[in-house]
Design a protein around this motif. Structure first.
Motif, PDB file in Angstrom:
ATOM      1  N   THR A   1      33.787  43.166  56.403  1.00 50.71           N
ATOM      2  CA  THR A   1      34.617  44.604  56.724  1.00 50.71           C
ATOM      3  C   THR A   1      36.208  44.208  57.893  1.00 50.71           C
ATOM      4  O   THR A   1      36.497  45.228  57.686  1.00 50.71           O
ATOM      5  N   GLN A   2      36.073  43.093  57.654  1.00 47.17           N
ATOM      6  CA  GLN A   2      37.077  42.551  58.869  1.00 47.17           C
ATOM      7  C   GLN A   2      38.582  41.716  57.957  1.00 47.17           C
ATOM      8  O   GLN A   2      38.202  40.992  57.225  1.00 47.17           O
ATOM      9  N   LEU A   3      39.506  42.310  58.369  1.00 50.21           N
ATOM     10  CA  LEU A   3      40.894  41.831  58.076  1.00 50.21           C
ATOM     11  C   LEU A   3      41.496  40.527  58.656  1.00 50.21           C
ATOM     12  O   LEU A   3      41.620  40.345  59.866  1.00 50.21           O
ATOM     13  N   TYR A   4      41.567  39.650  57.900  1.00 44.79           N
ATOM     14  CA  TYR A   4      42.386  38.463  58.335  1.00 44.79           C
ATOM     15  C   TYR A   4      43.556  38.336  57.841  1.00 44.79           C
ATOM     16  O   TYR A   4      43.871  38.458  56.379  1.00 44.79           O
ATOM     17  N   ALA A   5      44.323  37.088  58.834  1.00 46.71           N
ATOM     18  CA  ALA A   5      45.942  36.394  57.778  1.00 46.71           C
ATOM     19  C   ALA A   5      46.045  35.238  58.015  1.00 46.71           C
ATOM     20  O   ALA A   5      45.451  34.875  59.593  1.00 46.71           O
ATOM     21  N   ALA A   6      46.697  34.836  56.963  1.00 45.41           N
ATOM     22  CA  ALA A   6      47.205  33.641  57.016  1.00 45.41           C
ATOM     23  C   ALA A   6      48.067  33.544  57.110  1.00 45.41           C
ATOM     24  O   ALA A   6      48.699  34.400  56.344  1.00 45.41           O
ATOM     25  N   ARG A   7      49.461  32.001  57.961  1.00 47.30           N
ATOM     26  CA  ARG A   7      50.915  32.544  57.668  1.00 47.30           C
ATOM     27  C   ARG A   7      51.174  32.526  56.296  1.00 47.30           C
ATOM     28  O   ARG A   7      50.730  31.172  55.752  1.00 47.30           O
ATOM     29  N   LEU A   8      51.840  32.546  55.374  1.00 45.03           N
ATOM     30  CA  LEU A   8      52.701  33.250  54.224  1.00 45.03           C
ATOM     31  C   LEU A   8      52.983  31.546  53.794  1.00 45.03           C
ATOM     32  O   LEU A   8      53.185  31.293  53.343  1.00 45.03           O
ATOM     33  N   THR A   9      53.593  30.912  54.535  1.00 48.28           N
ATOM     34  CA  THR A   9      54.281  29.455  54.792  1.00 48.28           C
ATOM     35  C   THR A   9      53.000  28.816  54.855  1.00 48.28           C
ATOM     36  O   THR A   9      53.805  27.426  53.879  1.00 48.28           O
ATOM     37  N   GLU A  10      52.054  28.918  55.275  1.00 49.89           N
ATOM     38  CA  GLU A  10      51.008  27.710  54.656  1.00 49.89           C
ATOM     39  C   GLU A  10      49.974  28.297  53.431  1.00 49.89           C
ATOM     40  O   GLU A  10      48.622  28.019  53.345  1.00 49.89           O
ATOM     41  N   VAL A  11      50.357  28.914  52.736  1.00 50.71           N
ATOM     42  CA  VAL A  11      49.664  29.819  51.803  1.00 50.71           C
ATOM     43  C   VAL A  11      50.020  29.113  50.339  1.00 50.71           C
ATOM     44  O   VAL A  11      51.348  29.674  50.500  1.00 50.71           O
ATOM     45  N   SER A  12      49.385  27.804  49.396  1.00 51.30           N
ATOM     46  CA  SER A  12      49.763  27.722  48.639  1.00 51.30           C
ATOM     47  C   SER A  12      49.663  28.186  46.942  1.00 51.30           C
ATOM     48  O   SER A  12      50.722  28.482  46.724  1.00 51.30           O
ATOM     49  N   GLU A  13      48.792  28.900  47.079  1.00 46.16           N
ATOM     50  CA  GLU A  13      48.732  29.766  46.191  1.00 46.16           C
ATOM     51  C   GLU A  13      47.195  30.591  46.027  1.00 46.16           C
ATOM     52  O   GLU A  13      46.005  30.391  47.591  1.00 46.16           O
ATOM     53  N   VAL A  14      47.056  31.835  45.336  1.00 45.74           N
ATOM     54  CA  VAL A  14      45.702  32.159  45.721  1.00 45.74           C
ATOM     55  C   VAL A  14      44.888  31.733  44.209  1.00 45.74           C
ATOM     56  O   VAL A  14      45.478  32.489  42.858  1.00 45.74           O
ATOM     57  N   ILE A  15      43.482  31.777  43.952  1.00 47.03           N
ATOM     58  CA  ILE A  15      42.573  31.616  43.123  1.00 47.03           C
ATOM     59  C   ILE A  15      41.745  32.469  42.857  1.00 47.03           C
ATOM     60  O   ILE A  15      40.943  32.472  43.569  1.00 47.03           O
ATOM     61  N   ARG A  16      41.092  32.382  41.412  1.00 43.08           N
ATOM     62  CA  ARG A  16      40.000  32.962  41.002  1.00 43.08           C
ATOM     63  C   ARG A  16      38.664  31.452  41.678  1.00 43.08           C
ATOM     64  O   ARG A  16      38.673  30.577  42.452  1.00 43.08           O
ATOM     65  N   ASP A  17      37.704  32.022  42.298  1.00 41.13           N
ATOM     66  CA  ASP A  17      36.436  31.491  42.933  1.00 41.13           C
ATOM     67  C   ASP A  17      35.984  30.490  41.048  1.00 41.13           C
ATOM     68  O   ASP A  17      35.976  31.330  40.355  1.00 41.13           O
ATOM     69  N   GLY A  18      35.174  29.333  41.298  1.00 39.60           N
ATOM     70  CA  GLY A  18      35.049  28.914  40.247  1.00 39.60           C
ATOM     71  C   GLY A  18      34.096  28.056  40.828  1.00 39.60           C
ATOM     72  O   GLY A  18      33.445  27.890  41.461  1.00 39.60           O
ATOM     73  N   GLU A  19      34.207  26.720  39.928  1.00 39.72           N
ATOM     74  CA  GLU A  19      32.810  25.394  40.220  1.00 39.72           C
ATOM     75  C   GLU A  19      32.899  25.184  41.365  1.00 39.72           C
ATOM     76  O   GLU A  19      34.288  24.330  41.047  1.00 39.72           O
ATOM     77  N   LEU A  20      31.975  24.633  42.588  1.00 41.43           N
ATOM     78  CA  LEU A  20      32.227  24.115  42.892  1.00 41.43           C
ATOM     79  C   LEU A  20      31.627  22.393  42.911  1.00 41.43           C
ATOM     80  O   LEU A  20      30.134  22.788  42.870  1.00 41.43           O
ATOM     81  N   THR A  21      31.522  21.124  43.167  1.00 38.09           N
ATOM     82  CA  THR A  21      30.748  19.894  44.310  1.00 38.09           C
ATOM     83  C   THR A  21      30.750  20.060  45.235  1.00 38.09           C
ATOM     84  O   THR A  21      31.786  19.639  46.039  1.00 38.09           O
ATOM     85  N   PRO A  22      29.472  20.056  44.952  1.00 37.70           N
ATOM     86  CA  PRO A  22      28.834  19.964  46.840  1.00 37.70           C
ATOM     87  C   PRO A  22      28.776  18.442  47.433  1.00 37.70           C
ATOM     88  O   PRO A  22      28.560  17.687  46.224  1.00 37.70           O
ATOM     89  N   VAL A  23      29.173  18.223  48.820  1.00 38.01           N
ATOM     90  CA  VAL A  23      28.670  17.270  49.367  1.00 38.01           C
ATOM     91  C   VAL A  23      28.162  17.405  50.614  1.00 38.01           C
ATOM     92  O   VAL A  23      27.862  17.842  51.046  1.00 38.01           O
ATOM     93  N   PRO A  24      27.063  16.072  49.554  1.00 39.32           N
ATOM     94  CA  PRO A  24      25.738  15.868  50.602  1.00 39.32           C
ATOM     95  C   PRO A  24      26.326  15.616  52.063  1.00 39.32           C
ATOM     96  O   PRO A  24      27.180  14.375  52.308  1.00 39.32           O
ATOM     97  N   GLY A  25      26.086  16.252  53.173  1.00 42.09           N
ATOM     98  CA  GLY A  25      26.192  15.750  54.455  1.00 42.09           C
ATOM     99  C   GLY A  25      26.822  15.955  54.937  1.00 42.09           C
ATOM    100  O   GLY A  25      27.280  15.581  56.331  1.00 42.09           O
ATOM    101  N   ALA A  26      27.905  17.391  53.826  1.00 46.91           N
ATOM    102  CA  ALA A  26      29.258  18.143  55.053  1.00 46.91           C
ATOM    103  C   ALA A  26      28.797  19.243  55.623  1.00 46.91           C
ATOM    104  O   ALA A  26      27.555  19.152  55.931  1.00 46.91           O
ATOM    105  N   ALA A  27      29.688  19.367  56.224  1.00 46.43           N
ATOM    106  CA  ALA A  27      29.469  21.111  57.954  1.00 46.43           C
ATOM    107  C   ALA A  27      29.015  21.434  56.872  1.00 46.43           C
ATOM    108  O   ALA A  27      29.173  22.347  55.238  1.00 46.43           O
ATOM    109  N   ALA A  28      28.468  22.715  57.449  1.00 45.46           N
ATOM    110  CA  ALA A  28      27.770  23.991  56.606  1.00 45.46           C
ATOM    111  C   ALA A  28      28.360  24.787  56.367  1.00 45.46           C
ATOM    112  O   ALA A  28      27.919  25.244  55.252  1.00 45.46           O
ATOM    113  N   ASP A  29      29.676  24.680  56.248  1.00 52.73           N
ATOM    114  CA  ASP A  29      30.633  25.557  56.340  1.00 52.73           C
ATOM    115  C   ASP A  29      32.047  25.249  55.154  1.00 52.73           C
ATOM    116  O   ASP A  29      32.299  26.009  54.796  1.00 52.73           O
ATOM    117  N   LEU A  30      31.402  23.969  54.899  1.00 47.02           N
ATOM    118  CA  LEU A  30      32.129  23.403  53.103  1.00 47.02           C
ATOM    119  C   LEU A  30      30.817  23.990  52.292  1.00 47.02           C
ATOM    120  O   LEU A  30      29.874  22.458  52.325  1.00 47.02           O
TER     121      LEU A  30
END
Length: 159
Positions: free
Chosen positions: A22-51
């Motif tokens: 429910t919260q709005l966040y923002a990132a600097r436009l200079t740091e945004v390269s593009e916005v893409i649709r959600d898609g298939e990801l390859t999991p990374v074993p042993g990665a941080a929980a938020d990756l």
């Protein structure tokens, strides 16, 4: 109290807003390269929980973080799965995708005072919220890409 946000050049006063929960966040436009649709990801074993995993994007392997987990929000499904996007950020030459529930509008901080994060907010060394911007009847939490990426001492590696 006015918070000085790093890189306060005129081009750094534009932000891309997005909703996570429910919260709005923002990132600097200079740091945004593009916005893409959600898609298939390859999991990374042993990665941080938020990756969530990595994604192949135009010849690059890009890590994609779960915005909810990274910001300590409850892991609920998005209200509208068709609105889910990945905001592609770039900081210190490192690409990173951040999964968000919906992309909002472009914001300009000209004439608005950026305040420190609200008191009582969980204080973490890696908390990526650098300040808040008053917006309409509430506020937008501004993200610091360096802390979002967990970049340390300037070597440019995503931790």
């Amino acid at each position: 109290m006015n918070v000085q946000v790093a890189g306060d050049a005129p081009e750094d006063r534009h932000w891309l807003s997005f909703r996570i929960g429910t919260q709005l966040y923002a990132a600097r436009l200079t740091e945004v390269s593009e916005v893409i649709r959600d898609g298939e990801l390859t999991p990374v074993p042993g990665a941080a929980a938020d990756l969530l995993g990595v994604r192949h994007l135009r010849g690059r392997i890009v890590p994609v973080m779960d915005g909810r987990r990274r910001l300590g929000l409850p892991a609920l499904p998005a209200a509208d799965p068709l609105a889910v996007r990945i905001v592609m950020l770039a900081h210190a030459g490192q690409p990173l995708g951040l999964k968000v529930d919906a992309v909002g509008e472009l914001l300009c901080s000209d004439g608005l005072e950026i305040a420190p994060p609200p008191p009582g907010r969980a204080s973490r060394d890696d908390d990526p919220v650098s300040g808040v911007l008053p917006w309409r009847d509430g506020f937008v939490a501004l993200l610091d890409a360096r802390r979002l990426y967990r970049l340390d001492g300037g070597d440019g590696d995503v931790a």
